[in-house]
Design a protein around this motif. Structure first.
Motif, PDB file in Angstrom:
ATOM      1  N   LEU A   1       3.957  -4.539   3.217  1.00 49.74           N
ATOM      2  CA  LEU A   1       4.790  -3.347   3.277  1.00 49.74           C
ATOM      3  C   LEU A   1       3.940  -2.113   3.010  1.00 49.74           C
ATOM      4  CD1 LEU A   1       7.782  -2.542   3.668  1.00 49.74           C
ATOM      5  CD2 LEU A   1       7.989  -2.479   1.176  1.00 49.74           C
ATOM      6  N   HIS A   2       4.069  -1.119   3.898  1.00 55.23           N
ATOM      7  CA  HIS A   2       3.386   0.163   3.730  1.00 55.23           C
ATOM      8  C   HIS A   2       4.446   1.185   3.337  1.00 55.23           C
ATOM      9  CE1 HIS A   2       0.955   3.679   5.706  1.00 55.23           C
ATOM     10  NE2 HIS A   2       0.868   3.667   4.381  1.00 55.23           N
ATOM     11  N   VAL A   3       4.401   1.648   2.095  1.00 57.61           N
ATOM     12  CA  VAL A   3       5.428   2.529   1.551  1.00 57.61           C
ATOM     13  C   VAL A   3       4.937   3.978   1.573  1.00 57.61           C
ATOM     14  CG1 VAL A   3       6.822   3.061  -0.482  1.00 57.61           C
ATOM     15  CG2 VAL A   3       6.319   0.679   0.099  1.00 57.61           C
ATOM     16  N   VAL A   4       5.766   4.864   2.123  1.00 59.10           N
ATOM     17  CA  VAL A   4       5.418   6.282   2.204  1.00 59.10           C
ATOM     18  C   VAL A   4       6.585   7.106   1.672  1.00 59.10           C
ATOM     19  CG1 VAL A   4       3.915   5.859   4.183  1.00 59.10           C
ATOM     20  CG2 VAL A   4       6.297   6.542   4.559  1.00 59.10           C
ATOM     21  N   VAL A   5       6.352   8.402   1.500  1.00 59.71           N
ATOM     22  CA  VAL A   5       7.395   9.303   1.023  1.00 59.71           C
ATOM     23  C   VAL A   5       7.915  10.174   2.159  1.00 59.71           C
ATOM     24  CG1 VAL A   5       7.913  11.228  -0.520  1.00 59.71           C
ATOM     25  CG2 VAL A   5       6.511   9.335  -1.326  1.00 59.71           C
ATOM     26  N   ASN A   6       6.992  10.744   2.919  1.00 57.90           N
ATOM     27  CA  ASN A   6       7.387  11.656   3.988  1.00 57.90           C
ATOM     28  C   ASN A   6       7.814  10.870   5.229  1.00 57.90           C
ATOM     29  OD1 ASN A   6       6.595  13.712   2.262  1.00 57.90           O
ATOM     30  ND2 ASN A   6       4.492  13.696   3.038  1.00 57.90           N
ATOM     31  N   ARG A   7       8.851  11.301   5.856  1.00 52.82           N
ATOM     32  CA  ARG A   7       9.350  10.616   7.041  1.00 52.82           C
ATOM     33  C   ARG A   7       8.262  10.523   8.097  1.00 52.82           C
ATOM     34  NH1 ARG A   7      13.795  13.133   4.945  1.00 52.82           N
ATOM     35  NH2 ARG A   7      15.627  11.804   4.713  1.00 52.82           N
ATOM     36  N   THR A   8       8.296   9.455   8.864  1.00 50.45           N
ATOM     37  CA  THR A   8       7.192   9.171   9.764  1.00 50.45           C
ATOM     38  C   THR A   8       7.694   8.683  11.118  1.00 50.45           C
ATOM     39  OG1 THR A   8       5.277   7.733  10.091  1.00 50.45           O
ATOM     40  CG2 THR A   8       7.086   6.822   8.822  1.00 50.45           C
ATOM     41  N   ALA A   9       6.856   8.926  12.138  1.00 53.53           N
ATOM     42  CA  ALA A   9       7.165   8.401  13.468  1.00 53.53           C
ATOM     43  C   ALA A   9       6.620   6.996  13.635  1.00 53.53           C
ATOM     44  CB  ALA A   9       6.573   9.326  14.545  1.00 53.53           C
ATOM     45  N   HIS A  10       5.757   6.583  12.687  1.00 52.20           N
ATOM     46  CA  HIS A  10       5.171   5.243  12.754  1.00 52.20           C
ATOM     47  C   HIS A  10       6.169   4.201  12.253  1.00 52.20           C
ATOM     48  CE1 HIS A  10       1.057   6.620  13.612  1.00 52.20           C
ATOM     49  NE2 HIS A  10       1.299   7.597  12.753  1.00 52.20           N
ATOM     50  N   GLU A  11       6.440   3.188  13.057  1.00 48.94           N
ATOM     51  CA  GLU A  11       7.305   2.108  12.622  1.00 48.94           C
ATOM     52  C   GLU A  11       6.520   1.044  11.866  1.00 48.94           C
ATOM     53  OE1 GLU A  11       9.501   0.435  15.810  1.00 48.94           O
ATOM     54  OE2 GLU A  11      10.821   2.172  16.026  1.00 48.94           O
ATOM     55  N   THR A  12       5.267   0.850  12.232  1.00 47.75           N
ATOM     56  CA  THR A  12       4.400  -0.130  11.572  1.00 47.75           C
ATOM     57  C   THR A  12       2.996   0.436  11.443  1.00 47.75           C
ATOM     58  OG1 THR A  12       3.797  -1.176  13.685  1.00 47.75           O
ATOM     59  CG2 THR A  12       5.701  -2.098  12.501  1.00 47.75           C
ATOM     60  N   SER A  13       2.179  -0.200  10.621  1.00 55.30           N
ATOM     61  CA  SER A  13       0.774   0.188  10.451  1.00 55.30           C
ATOM     62  C   SER A  13      -0.100  -0.985  10.887  1.00 55.30           C
ATOM     63  CB  SER A  13       0.489   0.561   8.993  1.00 55.30           C
ATOM     64  OG  SER A  13       1.219   1.717   8.633  1.00 55.30           O
ATOM     65  N   ARG A  14      -1.030  -0.712  11.777  1.00 56.73           N
ATOM     66  CA  ARG A  14      -1.892  -1.743  12.342  1.00 56.73           C
ATOM     67  C   ARG A  14      -2.915  -2.212  11.311  1.00 56.73           C
ATOM     68  NH1 ARG A  14      -1.298  -5.102  16.677  1.00 56.73           N
ATOM     69  NH2 ARG A  14      -3.222  -5.422  17.839  1.00 56.73           N
ATOM     70  N   GLN A  15      -3.152  -3.533  11.263  1.00 58.87           N
ATOM     71  CA  GLN A  15      -4.117  -4.114  10.333  1.00 58.87           C
ATOM     72  C   GLN A  15      -5.329  -4.650  11.084  1.00 58.87           C
ATOM     73  OE1 GLN A  15      -0.805  -6.542   8.849  1.00 58.87           O
ATOM     74  NE2 GLN A  15      -1.411  -5.969   6.766  1.00 58.87           N
ATOM     75  N   ALA A  16      -6.416  -4.869  10.358  1.00 57.99           N
ATOM     76  CA  ALA A  16      -7.644  -5.377  10.974  1.00 57.99           C
ATOM     77  C   ALA A  16      -7.429  -6.745  11.600  1.00 57.99           C
ATOM     78  CB  ALA A  16      -8.765  -5.444   9.933  1.00 57.99           C
ATOM     79  N   SER A  17      -6.451  -7.488  11.098  1.00 55.75           N
ATOM     80  CA  SER A  17      -6.137  -8.813  11.627  1.00 55.75           C
ATOM     81  C   SER A  17      -5.312  -8.742  12.906  1.00 55.75           C
ATOM     82  CB  SER A  17      -5.358  -9.608  10.582  1.00 55.75           C
ATOM     83  OG  SER A  17      -4.124  -8.976  10.285  1.00 55.75           O
TER      84      SER A  17
ATOM     85  N   GLU B   1       0.849  -1.189   0.000  1.00 58.44           N
ATOM     86  CA  GLU B   1       0.000   0.000   0.000  1.00 58.44           C
ATOM     87  C   GLU B   1       0.884   1.238   0.000  1.00 58.44           C
ATOM     88  OE1 GLU B   1      -3.525   2.399   0.170  1.00 58.44           O
ATOM     89  OE2 GLU B   1      -3.011   0.398  -0.542  1.00 58.44           O
ATOM     90  N   LEU B   2       0.515   2.233  -0.797  1.00 58.69           N
ATOM     91  CA  LEU B   2       1.309   3.450  -0.960  1.00 58.69           C
ATOM     92  C   LEU B   2       0.565   4.667  -0.411  1.00 58.69           C
ATOM     93  CD1 LEU B   2       2.323   2.927  -4.709  1.00 58.69           C
ATOM     94  CD2 LEU B   2       3.552   2.103  -2.690  1.00 58.69           C
ATOM     95  N   HIS B   3       1.260   5.514   0.302  1.00 63.80           N
ATOM     96  CA  HIS B   3       0.713   6.796   0.766  1.00 63.80           C
ATOM     97  C   HIS B   3       1.826   7.833   0.792  1.00 63.80           C
ATOM     98  CE1 HIS B   3      -2.535   4.296   2.890  1.00 63.80           C
ATOM     99  NE2 HIS B   3      -3.178   5.071   2.032  1.00 63.80           N
ATOM    100  N   LEU B   4       1.448   9.078   0.673  1.00 62.54           N
ATOM    101  CA  LEU B   4       2.429  10.142   0.836  1.00 62.54           C
ATOM    102  C   LEU B   4       2.872  10.235   2.286  1.00 62.54           C
ATOM    103  CD1 LEU B   4       0.965  12.951  -1.458  1.00 62.54           C
ATOM    104  CD2 LEU B   4       2.662  11.205  -2.010  1.00 62.54           C
ATOM    105  N   ALA B   5       1.940  10.037   3.220  1.00 66.61           N
ATOM    106  CA  ALA B   5       2.245  10.089   4.649  1.00 66.61           C
ATOM    107  C   ALA B   5       1.682   8.845   5.326  1.00 66.61           C
ATOM    108  CB  ALA B   5       1.662  11.346   5.282  1.00 66.61           C
TER     109      ALA B   5
END
Length: 468
Positions: free
Chosen positions: A140-156, A116-120
């Protein structure tokens, strides 16, 4: 019996078709102009002094598709590192942006899943992906802008790692891309040979599918008729066309064999259009009753649920009613001898690479669609028929016809995939249907063709299989 009605219907139908084509022409031109305008500005990149920044996700998708050749290793916010063996296939439907990506971690383990791709990174949550089970396959969650999130939570309740994709080609050497991909070190000829082998596998897979049906006792004419009808549906309406082939079996169409030649196409059209609920889309109101009368004279098949046609974003020339008329004209030429026998005759009477010419039915089935039918339906079916009947000549001729057939219209998604993999895309390289089909097969099944290091596994020649 049907000749008078059929002639009236044919004249009215052709007049209506030409009128509707004239009406559609400005719309088609406007649509094409709009698409070209969009293609001229596919994405935007700005520079605020801190380096280039993407301004929309279309740009990020283009960047991600070329990622195997842009960077050696992608580092995630949680410290994990991955080599991008294959970015996946861009998804045009609901769900993650790319399907079937292949990553290799620092220990050499291969991982396959969605991206999944996002700018942020925060967009994962603002878009509701953390509550949507369709995103549980994201690896893999791919972004462009630097982030404080290390992972993205999924419904599972699992977590997808977050990675920042650089907007420069190769930070260590901006003038030279990293050029890392599944075909590292392969020359043009070697890649072409492997695409030919994979293309043969795709052809033989289709042949085996037909062979299984024939060996199970399926009627040969009905088997190829269903696949031919399915091919008329493109992506959106393959299932409804196959459903229609079941509602109006080929044996029903063969009852027209004793009718005058001029009545055959109109009769087949009436039967199929009536069963498919498409009569109102074929002829103007003044002539609908004539098509209905033809269907009644021929005896309507037992009523079943009408196919659920998908018309959203379907170009006028690809409307099911237009494709149905093309199929009807083609099938009308076969009802006297049978569809299987007609295809065998086409292959025997002309050079194999010109089979597609006999499958054209202007203006509804042009050279491009006829070529698709020949490559994906007629030739693999004839190969299966030869295998099932022990006809070595038919088997070998159909395989030879496939291998020498010219490539059909290029596929945009496959071209983008090829460029991302470092595969040549010029006409000279992708000149044959065999090689083009190999590229399509590779696009769809690449994760199964890679080794644990993410490199392409050399495929053995399948020439011997074609004679089984």
């Amino acid at each position: 019996m049907l000749a008078t009605d059929a002639c009236e219907v044919h004249t009215a139908t052709m007049n209506a078709v030409h009128a509707r084509i004239s009406d559609w022409a400005p719309t088609i031109r406007q649509t094409a102009v709009g698409r070209r305008a969009q293609q001229r500005v596919p994405f935007r990149i700005s520079d605020n002094g801190d380096g280039p920044r993407l301004e929309n996700e279309a740009a990020l998708a283009r960047l991600w598709a070329d990622s195997p050749r842009m960077c050696d290793v992608l580092e995630c916010a949680d410290g994990s590192r991955y080599k991008i063996a294959h970015p996946g296939v861009q998804n045009s439907a609901a769900g993650p942006d790319f399907r079937g990506a292949v990553l290799v971690d620092q220990d050499g383990r291969r991982m396959t899943g969605d991206v999944e791709l996002h700018l942020a990174a925060r967009d994962w949550y603002s878009h509701g992906h953390h509550l949507d089970a369709n995103y549980n396959g994201v690896v893999l969650h791919v972004v462009v802008n630097r982030t404080a999130h290390e992972t993205s939570r999924q419904a599972s309740r699992m977590n997808a790692p977050v990675a920042v994709l650089s907007t420069t080609s190769n930070p260590d050497n901006p003038t030279e891309p990293a050029a890392k991909g599944v075909f590292d070190g392969w020359d043009r000829d070697r890649i072409g040979e492997q695409l030919d082998v994979v293309g043969d596998r795709r052809f033989l897979d289709r042949s085996r599918g037909f062979r299984m049906q024939l060996d199970a006792g399926a009627d040969a004419d009905q088997t190829v008729y269903e696949s031919l009808m399915e091919a008329m549906g493109y992506t959106s309406n393959t299932k409804p066309f196959r459903q229609l082939a079941g509602a109006v079996p080929y044996s029903t169409l063969r009852r027209l064999a004793g009718e005058p030649a001029g009545a055959l196409a109109a009769g087949v059209t009436a039967l199929l259009a009536d069963a498919g609920g498409l009569i109102e889309h074929i002829a103007p109101p003044a002539h609908r009753s004539q098509l209905v009368r033809l269907a009644r004279k021929l005896g309507r098949p037992k009523r079943t649920a009408l196919p659920q046609w998908k018309l959203f974003r379907v170009r006028p020339v690809n409307h099911p009613a237009q494709r149905l008329q093309g199929a009807a004209g083609l099938l009308a030429r076969t009802v006297r001898t049978g569809l299987s026998a007609t295809l065998v005759g086409y292959l025997a009477a002309d050079s194999p690479d010109r089979l597609a010419k006999n499958l054209q039915e202007p203006p509804f089935i042009g050279a491009g669609r006829a070529s698709e039918i020949a490559i994906n339906v007629a030739l693999p079916f004839l190969h299966a028929l030869g295998c099932a009947g022990g006809d070595a000549s038919l088997r070998e001729t159909s395989m030879a016809g496939y291998r020498c057939a010219a490539a059909a219209t290029s596929y945009g998604s496959s071209t983008r995939f090829a460029k991302g993999m470092g595969i040549p895309t010029d006409r000279g390289f992708l000149a044959t249907a065999r090689r083009q089909q190999g590229l399509l097969h590779l696009n769809k099944h690449l994760p199964n063709l890679l080794d644990s290091r993410g490199q392409f596994r050399v495929q053995p020649d399948v020439a011997s299989i074609s004679t089984e």
